[in-house]
Scaffold this motif. Structure first.
Motif, PDB file in Angstrom:
ATOM      1  N   ALA A   1      12.834   2.109  -0.261  1.00  0.00           N
ATOM      2  CA  ALA A   1      11.392   1.952  -0.059  1.00  0.00           C
ATOM      3  C   ALA A   1      10.868   1.263  -1.300  1.00  0.00           C
ATOM      4  CB  ALA A   1      10.720   3.302   0.145  1.00  0.00           C
ATOM      5  N   TRP A   2      10.515   0.023  -1.162  1.00  0.00           N
ATOM      6  CA  TRP A   2      10.127  -0.797  -2.303  1.00  0.00           C
ATOM      7  C   TRP A   2       8.723  -1.345  -2.121  1.00  0.00           C
ATOM      8  CZ3 TRP A   2      14.900  -4.494  -1.885  1.00  0.00           C
ATOM      9  CH2 TRP A   2      16.069  -3.775  -2.128  1.00  0.00           C
ATOM     10  N   GLU A   3       8.139  -1.675  -3.247  1.00  0.00           N
ATOM     11  CA  GLU A   3       6.883  -2.408  -3.205  1.00  0.00           C
ATOM     12  C   GLU A   3       7.183  -3.813  -2.703  1.00  0.00           C
ATOM     13  OE1 GLU A   3       3.320  -3.827  -6.167  1.00  0.00           O
ATOM     14  OE2 GLU A   3       4.407  -1.994  -6.617  1.00  0.00           O
TER      15      GLU A   3
ATOM     16  N   ASP B   1       0.848  -1.190   0.000  1.00  0.00           N
ATOM     17  CA  ASP B   1       0.000   0.000   0.000  1.00  0.00           C
ATOM     18  C   ASP B   1       0.884   1.240   0.000  1.00  0.00           C
ATOM     19  OD1 ASP B   1      -1.361   2.262   1.634  1.00  0.00           O
ATOM     20  OD2 ASP B   1      -3.018   1.004   0.953  1.00  0.00           O
ATOM     21  N   SER B   2       0.960   1.941  -1.134  1.00  0.00           N
ATOM     22  CA  SER B   2       1.898   3.062  -1.262  1.00  0.00           C
ATOM     23  C   SER B   2       1.554   4.221  -0.327  1.00  0.00           C
ATOM     24  CB  SER B   2       1.981   3.543  -2.706  1.00  0.00           C
ATOM     25  OG  SER B   2       0.726   4.016  -3.146  1.00  0.00           O
ATOM     26  N   LEU B   3       0.299   4.462  -0.039  1.00  0.00           N
ATOM     27  CA  LEU B   3      -0.082   5.558   0.843  1.00  0.00           C
ATOM     28  C   LEU B   3       0.434   5.323   2.260  1.00  0.00           C
ATOM     29  CD1 LEU B   3      -1.598   8.222   1.180  1.00  0.00           C
ATOM     30  CD2 LEU B   3      -3.659   6.903   1.668  1.00  0.00           C
TER      31      LEU B   3
ATOM     32  N   ARG C   1       2.830   3.143   3.137  1.00  0.00           N
ATOM     33  CA  ARG C   1       4.296   3.073   3.059  1.00  0.00           C
ATOM     34  C   ARG C   1       4.904   4.472   3.028  1.00  0.00           C
ATOM     35  NH1 ARG C   1       5.169   0.295  -1.809  1.00  0.00           N
ATOM     36  NH2 ARG C   1       5.283   2.299  -2.849  1.00  0.00           N
ATOM     37  N   ASP C   2       4.340   5.363   2.210  1.00  0.00           N
ATOM     38  CA  ASP C   2       4.860   6.724   2.094  1.00  0.00           C
ATOM     39  C   ASP C   2       4.698   7.503   3.398  1.00  0.00           C
ATOM     40  OD1 ASP C   2       5.547   6.097  -0.480  1.00  0.00           O
ATOM     41  OD2 ASP C   2       3.940   7.252  -1.421  1.00  0.00           O
TER      42      ASP C   2
END
Length: 119
Positions: free
Chosen positions: A34-36, A12-14, A16-17
């Protein structure tokens, strides 16, 4: 206090960011990536030599995050893996110990744990 090299993985990029923004402000944490969260990342992890792999998990991805953490520990048994799950509001350390999921607890675990250790 020594710097901890932290690799952040998440589907989840949100979420994670958001974790990245918080950790970038912490002086003794060095972000090495920072990876998927995917299976290709499993084979790239050794190349950045993190002290800690932080898996940020959200909602239904929690089963995937747990499986990924277990597989990561099979390939890198001395690595410290911390899994944060926003849905369950839980921090899992080595996928075995659990603690409340808040920034203070996360920073305590990052600062007081060494790879292969439990705190």
């Amino acid at each position: 206090m020594p710097h901890r090299r932290v690799l952040v993985l998440g589907a989840d990029s949100l979420f994670r960011d958001g974790i990245l923004l918080l950790l970038q402000r912490v002086e003794d944490v060095s972000l090495v990536g920072a990876w998927e969260m995917n299976w290709a990342a499993l084979h790239r992890i050794a190349s950045v030599e993190p002290d800690i792999v932080l898996i940020v998990d959200a909602g239904e991805a929690s089963g995937v995050g747990m499986a990924f953490a277990e597989d990561l520990l099979k390939h890198h048994p001395t690595m410290l893996v911390i899994r944060v799950n926003s849905h369950d509001d839980v921090l899992s350390i080595h996928s075995a110990r659990q603690a409340p999921a808040d920034l203070a607890t996360l920073l305590h675990v990052i600062r007081s744990s060494w790879p292969g250790g439990t705190g």
